[in-house]
Design a protein around this motif. Structure first.
Motif, PDB file in Angstrom:
ATOM      1  N   LEU A  55      -0.765   4.811  -1.500  1.00  0.00           N
ATOM      2  CA  LEU A  55      -2.186   4.881  -1.174  1.00  0.00           C
ATOM      3  C   LEU A  55      -2.348   4.974   0.336  1.00  0.00           C
TER       4      LEU A  55
ATOM      5  N   ARG B 278       0.833  -1.210   0.000  1.00  0.00           N
ATOM      6  CA  ARG B 278       0.000   0.000   0.000  1.00  0.00           C
ATOM      7  C   ARG B 278       0.863   1.254   0.000  1.00  0.00           C
TER       8      ARG B 278
ATOM      9  N   GLN C 205      -7.888   5.207   1.081  1.00  0.00           N
ATOM     10  CA  GLN C 205      -7.971   5.082  -0.386  1.00  0.00           C
ATOM     11  C   GLN C 205      -8.021   3.623  -0.809  1.00  0.00           C
ATOM     12  N   LEU C 206      -7.153   2.795  -0.203  1.00  0.00           N
ATOM     13  CA  LEU C 206      -7.141   1.373  -0.562  1.00  0.00           C
ATOM     14  C   LEU C 206      -8.458   0.713  -0.174  1.00  0.00           C
TER      15      LEU C 206
END
Length: 136
Positions: free
Chosen positions: A26, A21, A30-31
């Motif tokens: 990110l 990630r 967001q992920l």
């Protein structure tokens, strides 16, 4: 004792996901949004508190643009010795005609058969000294 192994596997999965990630630049939020899972749930996976299903791992892999098989291996769903493409586990996990619960049930039964067969195998015989027979 088996619980400790699972926890360690989940921890290493969480560490790996966090690395992936951050490499993808990110945020956790967001992920979570891209993978279609809740932010708290993803956080728990990264901290090793939850073991995600194969379906969730697949969604996370897609969002991170990495191999789902790598995540399956990290999560302990698939053994690295099985290889990619030929394993029963991957075939079950990739079957779209099965529900997540059915997939997990099949994998549990398969694992129990493998463990039962391994327990029933006789111990390997020690190799005898193979001295050549000198009867020329």
């Amino acid at each position: 004792m088996a619980q400790g192994k699972v926890s360690k596997t989940v921890e290493s999965l969480g560490d790996y996901l966090r690395e992936q990630r951050t490499s993808a630049q990110l945020s956790l939020r967001q992920l979570a949004e891209q993978a279609g899972v809740s932010n708290p749930y993803l956080s728990q996976i990264e901290r090793g508190l939850r073991k995600p299903s194969a379906e969730v791992l697949q969604q996370i892999a897609k969002a991170l643009r990495i191999s789902a098989e790598q995540l399956y291996i990290r999560a302990g769903i698939v053994s690295p010795e099985d290889g990619v493409g030929g394993s029963v586990e991957l075939a079950v996990l990739n079957d779209t005609g099965l529900t997540e619960r059915q997939k997990q049930s099949l994998l549990d039964v398969y694992s129990s058969f493998l463990a039962m067969n391994a327990a029933q195998q006789p111990p390997a015989e020690p190799a005898e000294d193979a001295t050549p027979n000198d009867e020329s």
